[in-house]
Design a protein around this motif. Sequence first.
Motif, PDB file in Angstrom:
ATOM      1  N   VAL A 125       0.854  -1.198   0.000  1.00  0.00           N
ATOM      2  CA  VAL A 125       0.000   0.000   0.000  1.00  0.00           C
ATOM      3  C   VAL A 125       0.883   1.239   0.000  1.00  0.00           C
ATOM      4  N   GLU A 126       0.668   2.133  -0.963  1.00  0.00           N
ATOM      5  CA  GLU A 126       1.496   3.333  -1.085  1.00  0.00           C
ATOM      6  C   GLU A 126       0.983   4.487  -0.237  1.00  0.00           C
ATOM      7  N   HIS A 127      -0.313   4.541   0.008  1.00  0.00           N
ATOM      8  CA  HIS A 127      -0.893   5.641   0.776  1.00  0.00           C
ATOM      9  C   HIS A 127      -0.512   5.476   2.249  1.00  0.00           C
ATOM     10  N   PRO A 128       0.296   6.379   2.822  1.00  0.00           N
ATOM     11  CA  PRO A 128       0.798   6.196   4.192  1.00  0.00           C
ATOM     12  C   PRO A 128      -0.290   6.146   5.252  1.00  0.00           C
ATOM     13  N   PHE A 129      -1.314   6.975   5.120  1.00  0.00           N
ATOM     14  CA  PHE A 129      -2.384   6.993   6.127  1.00  0.00           C
ATOM     15  C   PHE A 129      -3.198   5.708   6.065  1.00  0.00           C
ATOM     16  N   LEU A 130      -3.480   5.244   4.863  1.00  0.00           N
ATOM     17  CA  LEU A 130      -4.199   3.978   4.695  1.00  0.00           C
ATOM     18  C   LEU A 130      -3.376   2.828   5.261  1.00  0.00           C
ATOM     19  N   LYS A 131      -2.079   2.858   5.025  1.00  0.00           N
ATOM     20  CA  LYS A 131      -1.203   1.796   5.539  1.00  0.00           C
ATOM     21  C   LYS A 131      -1.231   1.763   7.074  1.00  0.00           C
ATOM     22  N   GLU A 163     -10.250  15.353   3.404  1.00  0.00           N
ATOM     23  CA  GLU A 163     -11.371  14.573   2.875  1.00  0.00           C
ATOM     24  C   GLU A 163     -10.914  13.159   2.510  1.00  0.00           C
ATOM     25  N   GLU A 164      -9.721  13.084   1.956  1.00  0.00           N
ATOM     26  CA  GLU A 164      -9.143  11.793   1.581  1.00  0.00           C
ATOM     27  C   GLU A 164      -8.925  10.928   2.815  1.00  0.00           C
ATOM     28  N   MET A 165      -8.424  11.549   3.871  1.00  0.00           N
ATOM     29  CA  MET A 165      -8.175  10.812   5.113  1.00  0.00           C
ATOM     30  C   MET A 165      -9.482  10.343   5.760  1.00  0.00           C
ATOM     31  N   GLU A 166     -10.529  11.167   5.673  1.00  0.00           N
ATOM     32  CA  GLU A 166     -11.832  10.775   6.208  1.00  0.00           C
ATOM     33  C   GLU A 166     -12.363   9.567   5.447  1.00  0.00           C
ATOM     34  N   LEU A 167     -12.160   9.565   4.144  1.00  0.00           N
ATOM     35  CA  LEU A 167     -12.586   8.425   3.327  1.00  0.00           C
ATOM     36  C   LEU A 167     -11.833   7.161   3.745  1.00  0.00           C
ATOM     37  N   VAL A 168     -10.536   7.311   4.000  1.00  0.00           N
ATOM     38  CA  VAL A 168      -9.722   6.173   4.429  1.00  0.00           C
ATOM     39  C   VAL A 168     -10.207   5.640   5.772  1.00  0.00           C
ATOM     40  N   ILE A 169     -10.533   6.534   6.697  1.00  0.00           N
ATOM     41  CA  ILE A 169     -10.995   6.103   8.021  1.00  0.00           C
ATOM     42  C   ILE A 169     -12.258   5.259   7.902  1.00  0.00           C
ATOM     43  N   ASP A 170     -13.238   5.748   7.126  1.00  0.00           N
ATOM     44  CA  ASP A 170     -14.474   4.992   6.953  1.00  0.00           C
ATOM     45  C   ASP A 170     -14.200   3.645   6.283  1.00  0.00           C
ATOM     46  N   GLY A 171     -13.264   3.646   5.319  1.00  0.00           N
ATOM     47  CA  GLY A 171     -12.930   2.409   4.629  1.00  0.00           C
ATOM     48  C   GLY A 171     -12.274   1.394   5.552  1.00  0.00           C
ATOM     49  N   VAL A 172     -11.328   1.846   6.352  1.00  0.00           N
ATOM     50  CA  VAL A 172     -10.615   0.940   7.269  1.00  0.00           C
ATOM     51  C   VAL A 172     -11.571   0.371   8.319  1.00  0.00           C
ATOM     52  N   LEU A 175     -19.344   9.600  -0.132  1.00  0.00           N
ATOM     53  CA  LEU A 175     -18.519  10.642   0.487  1.00  0.00           C
ATOM     54  C   LEU A 175     -17.815  11.520  -0.548  1.00  0.00           C
ATOM     55  N   LEU A 176     -17.849  11.106  -1.819  1.00  0.00           N
ATOM     56  CA  LEU A 176     -17.138  11.832  -2.873  1.00  0.00           C
ATOM     57  C   LEU A 176     -17.959  13.012  -3.365  1.00  0.00           C
ATOM     58  N   PRO A 177     -17.284  14.029  -3.935  1.00  0.00           N
ATOM     59  CA  PRO A 177     -18.004  15.120  -4.599  1.00  0.00           C
ATOM     60  C   PRO A 177     -18.831  14.553  -5.751  1.00  0.00           C
ATOM     61  N   PRO A 178     -19.915  15.239  -6.171  1.00  0.00           N
ATOM     62  CA  PRO A 178     -20.799  14.707  -7.216  1.00  0.00           C
ATOM     63  C   PRO A 178     -20.088  14.254  -8.490  1.00  0.00           C
ATOM     64  N   LEU A 237      -7.133   7.681  14.452  1.00  0.00           N
ATOM     65  CA  LEU A 237      -7.055   8.192  13.080  1.00  0.00           C
ATOM     66  C   LEU A 237      -7.624   9.605  12.973  1.00  0.00           C
ATOM     67  N   HIS A 238      -8.703   9.877  13.687  1.00  0.00           N
ATOM     68  CA  HIS A 238      -9.261  11.233  13.648  1.00  0.00           C
ATOM     69  C   HIS A 238      -8.348  12.236  14.353  1.00  0.00           C
ATOM     70  N   ALA A 239      -7.642  11.778  15.376  1.00  0.00           N
ATOM     71  CA  ALA A 239      -6.675  12.657  16.041  1.00  0.00           C
ATOM     72  C   ALA A 239      -5.559  13.037  15.079  1.00  0.00           C
ATOM     73  N   GLU A 240      -5.158  12.091  14.217  1.00  0.00           N
ATOM     74  CA  GLU A 240      -4.123  12.387  13.227  1.00  0.00           C
ATOM     75  C   GLU A 240      -4.628  13.398  12.197  1.00  0.00           C
ATOM     76  N   VAL A 241      -5.884  13.277  11.816  1.00  0.00           N
ATOM     77  CA  VAL A 241      -6.475  14.251  10.882  1.00  0.00           C
ATOM     78  C   VAL A 241      -6.479  15.645  11.509  1.00  0.00           C
ATOM     79  N   ALA A 242      -6.885  15.726  12.778  1.00  0.00           N
ATOM     80  CA  ALA A 242      -6.935  17.013  13.465  1.00  0.00           C
ATOM     81  C   ALA A 242      -5.539  17.638  13.572  1.00  0.00           C
TER      82      ALA A 242
END
Length: 263
Positions: free
Chosen positions: A103-109, A216-225, A244-247, A128-133
Amino acid sequence: MDISTIVGVVAGLVIVFTVQILEGGSPSSILLIPSMLLVFGGAFAAAMAGGVLKDATGFVGVLKKAFTAKVTPPTQLLDNVVKLAERARREGLLALEDAVKTVEHPFLKRGLQLAIDGTDPDELHDILHAEVAAKKKADNAAKKFFENMGGYAPTIGIIGTVMGLVHVLENLDKPETLGHSISAAFVATLWGVLSANIIWLPMAARLTRLSAVEAEEMELVIDGVLAIQAGSNPRLVAQKLRSLLPPDEMKKAEAMASSKKAA
């Protein structure tokens, strides 16, 4: 690399110099080193005085990020998360141990590794939310430095103009040099306003936009994980993440999903 900032700043400067030439002037008449040194150096020093040393020492790195940051298409990230969800559903969460290494995405990893290690879902959510903040706070500090430079630059340009006019008044006995001296005096104001509105404030806006996209990307990762950890159906995971994505990105994701089903 997203080149919008490079194109925007370069285009703005090209327009300024083109207009200068069209009006019969010479670009060299506004490329005055003393005025530019005062405005750029003074704005940096003033912003540094209003912050902490870390803000100033990180200036080059943040500037590089503003110009060269790569924006990952959210559809690509969503696709990767869904593939991981499919494998976890089929083989179990521990089967992702090997997949995490690729996995290349560090936050997802990091999120996946915490899930595989058996972290409680609530704790995983909080971590994970603390890291986003924390990231938002760091991004805000970096943006603020550029905003401050944009605020100080015009005023410092005026200071340069006043200094130039003082020099003009000291040489009133040399009328043949007054025209050049007065025009040179106003160049500092030009660079103050120009640098603020074509460089520093756009840089701050760019960093704000990048921070929002990354958050937004990190929030998507959190929900996915969390969905992967819960063993949710991959199709439901995909549907939830697409919501969660824009239209426009949602339409792209749905089109990609439809094409895969058809294949």
